[in-house]
Design a protein around this motif. Structure first.
Motif, PDB file in Angstrom:
ATOM      1  N   TYR A  19       0.842  -1.204   0.000  1.00 23.38           N
ATOM      2  CA  TYR A  19       0.000   0.000   0.000  1.00 23.38           C
ATOM      3  C   TYR A  19       0.881   1.260   0.000  1.00 23.38           C
ATOM      4  CZ  TYR A  19      -4.249   2.757   0.911  1.00 23.38           C
ATOM      5  OH  TYR A  19      -5.285   3.646   0.812  1.00 23.38           O
ATOM      6  N   GLN A  20       2.108   1.166   0.591  1.00 25.40           N
ATOM      7  CA  GLN A  20       3.046   2.296   0.605  1.00 25.40           C
ATOM      8  C   GLN A  20       3.407   2.691  -0.826  1.00 25.40           C
ATOM      9  OE1 GLN A  20       5.344   4.488   2.961  1.00 25.40           O
ATOM     10  NE2 GLN A  20       4.748   5.236   0.920  1.00 25.40           N
ATOM     11  N   VAL A  21       3.761   1.717  -1.639  1.00 25.58           N
ATOM     12  CA  VAL A  21       4.152   1.993  -3.030  1.00 25.58           C
ATOM     13  C   VAL A  21       2.937   2.529  -3.795  1.00 25.58           C
ATOM     14  CG1 VAL A  21       5.160   0.989  -5.105  1.00 25.58           C
ATOM     15  CG2 VAL A  21       5.822   0.108  -2.865  1.00 25.58           C
ATOM     16  N   PHE A  22       1.767   1.936  -3.543  1.00 22.47           N
ATOM     17  CA  PHE A  22       0.527   2.405  -4.192  1.00 22.47           C
ATOM     18  C   PHE A  22       0.286   3.873  -3.859  1.00 22.47           C
ATOM     19  CE2 PHE A  22      -3.820   2.317  -5.672  1.00 22.47           C
ATOM     20  CZ  PHE A  22      -4.511   3.120  -4.766  1.00 22.47           C
ATOM     21  N   ARG A  23       0.477   4.259  -2.596  1.00 19.08           N
ATOM     22  CA  ARG A  23       0.245   5.653  -2.192  1.00 19.08           C
ATOM     23  C   ARG A  23       1.227   6.591  -2.896  1.00 19.08           C
ATOM     24  NH1 ARG A  23       0.213   3.284   3.035  1.00 19.08           N
ATOM     25  NH2 ARG A  23       2.040   4.477   3.656  1.00 19.08           N
ATOM     26  N   ILE A  24       2.472   6.146  -3.068  1.00 19.80           N
ATOM     27  CA  ILE A  24       3.465   6.962  -3.784  1.00 19.80           C
ATOM     28  C   ILE A  24       3.039   7.137  -5.245  1.00 19.80           C
ATOM     29  CG2 ILE A  24       5.830   6.968  -4.705  1.00 19.80           C
ATOM     30  CD1 ILE A  24       6.732   5.617  -2.088  1.00 19.80           C
ATOM     31  N   PHE A  25       2.694   6.035  -5.905  1.00 19.20           N
ATOM     32  CA  PHE A  25       2.256   6.120  -7.299  1.00 19.20           C
ATOM     33  C   PHE A  25       1.017   7.007  -7.415  1.00 19.20           C
ATOM     34  CE2 PHE A  25       5.482   3.657  -8.821  1.00 19.20           C
ATOM     35  CZ  PHE A  25       5.378   2.276  -8.749  1.00 19.20           C
ATOM     36  N   SER A  26       0.119   6.909  -6.418  1.00 20.92           N
ATOM     37  CA  SER A  26      -1.117   7.700  -6.493  1.00 20.92           C
ATOM     38  C   SER A  26      -0.824   9.191  -6.376  1.00 20.92           C
ATOM     39  CB  SER A  26      -2.076   7.263  -5.381  1.00 20.92           C
ATOM     40  OG  SER A  26      -3.286   7.992  -5.492  1.00 20.92           O
ATOM     41  N   GLU A  27       0.157   9.548  -5.529  1.00 20.91           N
ATOM     42  CA  GLU A  27       0.531  10.979  -5.416  1.00 20.91           C
ATOM     43  C   GLU A  27       1.078  11.485  -6.751  1.00 20.91           C
ATOM     44  OE1 GLU A  27      -0.860  12.320  -1.955  1.00 20.91           O
ATOM     45  OE2 GLU A  27       0.149  13.471  -3.526  1.00 20.91           O
ATOM     46  N   ILE A  28       1.882  10.663  -7.412  1.00 17.92           N
ATOM     47  CA  ILE A  28       2.462  11.067  -8.701  1.00 17.92           C
ATOM     48  C   ILE A  28       1.349  11.243  -9.736  1.00 17.92           C
ATOM     49  CG2 ILE A  28       3.953  10.301 -10.608  1.00 17.92           C
ATOM     50  CD1 ILE A  28       5.576   8.751  -8.398  1.00 17.92           C
ATOM     51  N   MET A  29       0.386  10.313  -9.728  1.00 26.14           N
ATOM     52  CA  MET A  29      -0.686  10.389 -10.730  1.00 26.14           C
ATOM     53  C   MET A  29      -1.645  11.543 -10.433  1.00 26.14           C
ATOM     54  SD  MET A  29      -1.343   6.390 -11.467  1.00 26.14           S
ATOM     55  CE  MET A  29      -0.024   5.338 -12.072  1.00 26.14           C
ATOM     56  N   SER A  30      -1.805  11.885  -9.141  1.00 28.81           N
ATOM     57  CA  SER A  30      -2.612  13.074  -8.806  1.00 28.81           C
ATOM     58  C   SER A  30      -1.947  14.313  -9.395  1.00 28.81           C
ATOM     59  CB  SER A  30      -2.684  13.234  -7.280  1.00 28.81           C
ATOM     60  OG  SER A  30      -3.782  12.532  -6.775  1.00 28.81           O
ATOM     61  N   PHE A  31      -0.615  14.391  -9.208  1.00 31.09           N
ATOM     62  CA  PHE A  31       0.149  15.525  -9.755  1.00 31.09           C
ATOM     63  C   PHE A  31      -0.021  15.586 -11.271  1.00 31.09           C
ATOM     64  CE2 PHE A  31       4.109  16.706 -11.948  1.00 31.09           C
ATOM     65  CZ  PHE A  31       4.297  18.010 -11.477  1.00 31.09           C
ATOM     66  N   GLU A  32       0.113  14.446 -11.950  1.00 33.19           N
ATOM     67  CA  GLU A  32       0.037  14.418 -13.423  1.00 33.19           C
ATOM     68  C   GLU A  32      -1.388  14.773 -13.880  1.00 33.19           C
ATOM     69  OE1 GLU A  32       3.656  11.293 -14.436  1.00 33.19           O
ATOM     70  OE2 GLU A  32       1.621  10.476 -14.184  1.00 33.19           O
ATOM     71  N   TRP A  33      -2.393  14.299 -13.134  1.00 32.31           N
ATOM     72  CA  TRP A  33      -3.785  14.597 -13.507  1.00 32.31           C
ATOM     73  C   TRP A  33      -4.081  16.085 -13.328  1.00 32.31           C
ATOM     74  CZ3 TRP A  33      -8.214  15.966 -10.463  1.00 32.31           C
ATOM     75  CH2 TRP A  33      -9.441  15.858 -11.148  1.00 32.31           C
ATOM     76  N   GLU A  34      -3.625  16.632 -12.204  1.00 30.19           N
ATOM     77  CA  GLU A  34      -3.922  18.047 -11.926  1.00 30.19           C
ATOM     78  C   GLU A  34      -3.159  18.976 -12.865  1.00 30.19           C
ATOM     79  OE1 GLU A  34      -4.439  16.969  -7.313  1.00 30.19           O
ATOM     80  OE2 GLU A  34      -2.968  18.525  -7.811  1.00 30.19           O
TER      81      GLU A  34
END
Ligand code: LRH
Ligand code: MN
Length: 395
Positions: A265-280
């Motif tokens: 879940y740690q790695v998932f949370r990191i990837f999710s932060e990156i994808m939030s940045f890319e989406w925004e």
């Protein structure tokens, strides 16, 4: 899984390249010793050959990170050989990692050593590494420093910081426009009182002082237990200073275990932060995704394939987070809805979509199974077995 999910998984996987560490194929250990594997790679030829066995069934590992002394013992003399090895293995040389920690003269540091002659030699090795990167058309030079001290009062921390700034700025002058310096921090080990480059703030401060082509590298194993790594990632993205990752997993310290083996879940949370940045931002984050692990017990190539497969699954899950739903729940402070947006994605079984993506690219649906059936380990064990590598170096 509905079509948009399958498409979103395919889009995400299409853009994820993962760089392998040459030292991940060699016999590595802990301070309590190494358990030698007969199939382990000893030479750079074997490291490229083994990396090809990870890239073949996964299709997403086209580059191999090289470590200064371990892979280029003869310096620039090794460059032509590595170029042709890469060409024959179908694996491009990746980031160059200077070794500023194994030489005896680095006992009191490299860039931070009170002895000007030692600082100059450390800078010389780092400059040579940038030159190898240029000659090998590698973009990144990764700088990790073991520098620090073991007892209070034994080091002038502010003076050492100034020496780091001086040497990094001098090094930056060698870096051309399509190259980068990735500065890696680590809180402790091998130093156990202070480490000169101990956390993300220090790395960010030094990267800024170094020059426009310096960025920060986040090694997931280089954090205190309770640190929020994805928050550090979010800040570095917000500052435009995140250059790359060394992925691994840990239960306690810098254990260098396989990604997702302890806290997926740690790695998932990191990837999710990156994808939030890319989406925004509607931009693609310019990040080098690399692995930095040491496989003391698992078969080295199997552990590497397992790591890549886990990374793909966690990256695909993060791509399924409904960003619009998440953003509106965050804005509305609807905590449960926001959390569920992550949970629903993380709980989604993306493996069928990933198998489909692989088959569409003539890749085996299960890379690990395909590798096991290839009989490669048996073949190289017969060829490499019986050797005893007695080298004292880490890899
Ligand atoms: C230091 C580190 C660094 C590499 C080494 C093999 O702990 O993470 O990135 O040079 O491992
Ligand atoms: Mn690392």
């Amino acid at each position: 899984m509905n079509t948009s999910h399958t498409e979103r998984v395919a889009d995400a996987l299409g853009s994820l390249h993962i760089e392998l560490p040459s030292w991940g194929f060699a016999n590595t250990g802990t301070r309590f010793g190494k358990y030698l594997q007969p199939a382990a790679a000893l030479t750079i030829d074997e490291k490229f050959a083994d990396a090809a066995e990870v890239h073949r069934p996964t299709g997403v590992c086209p580059t191999l990170a090289l470590h200064g002394l371990w892979d280029l013992p003869d310096g620039s003399g090794d460059v032509p050989g590595i170029k042709s090895l890469g060409a024959s293995a179908g694996i491009r040389p990746g980031s160059i990692n200077p070794n500023l920690f194994e030489d005896q003269e680095y006992k009191f540091g490299s860039f931070g050593n009170p002895d000007a002659g030692i600082r100059a030699r450390a800078l010389r090795h780092a400059r040579d590494s940038v030159a190898y990167a240029k000659a090998l058309r590698s973009r990144d030079t990764v700088l990790w420093f073991a520098d620090g001290s073991n007892y209070p009062g034994t080091a002038n921390i502010r003076q050492r910081k100034r020496w780091f700034e001086e040497n990094l700025q001098a090094l930056h002058a060698d870096v051309d426009e399509n190259q980068r310096l990735l500065i890696e921090y680590k809180p402790f080990e091998p130093a156990f009182y202070h480490t000169d480059l101990a956390d993300w703030g220090m790395a960010l401060t030094l990267a800024r002082a170094t020059g426009p082509r310096a960025r920060v590298l986040v090694d997931t194993g280089h954090h205190y237990q309770s640190q929020n790594i994805e928050q550090i990632v979010a800040w570095l993205l917000s500052e435009g200073m995140l250059g790359g990752f060394h992925f691994n997993d840990r239960r306690y310290a810098d254990d260098d275990l396989t990604l997702g083996s302890i806290d997926p879940y740690q790695v998932f949370r990191i990837f999710s932060e990156i994808m939030s940045f890319e989406w925004e931002t509607g931009t693609r984050a310019d990040i080098a995704y690399m692995i930095d692990q040491s496989h003391n017990l698992k078969g080295k190539i199997e552990a590497m394939i397992q790591t890549v497969v886990h990374a793909q699954e966690l990256y695909a899950k993060a791509a399924l987070v409904d960003r619009r739903r998440l953003a509106s729940a965050q804005a509305a402070c609807d905590i449960v809805a926001a959390e569920s947006a992550l949970h629903d994605a993380f709980a989604t079984d993306v493996r069928p979509a990933i198998r489909e993506w692989r088959q569409a690219r003539q890749l085996p649906p299960d890379p690990l199974e395909a590798f096991r059936e290839s009989g490669y380990v048996e073949r190289v064990t017969a060829r490499r077995g019986g050797r005893t590598s007695t080298s004292s170096s880490y890899a």
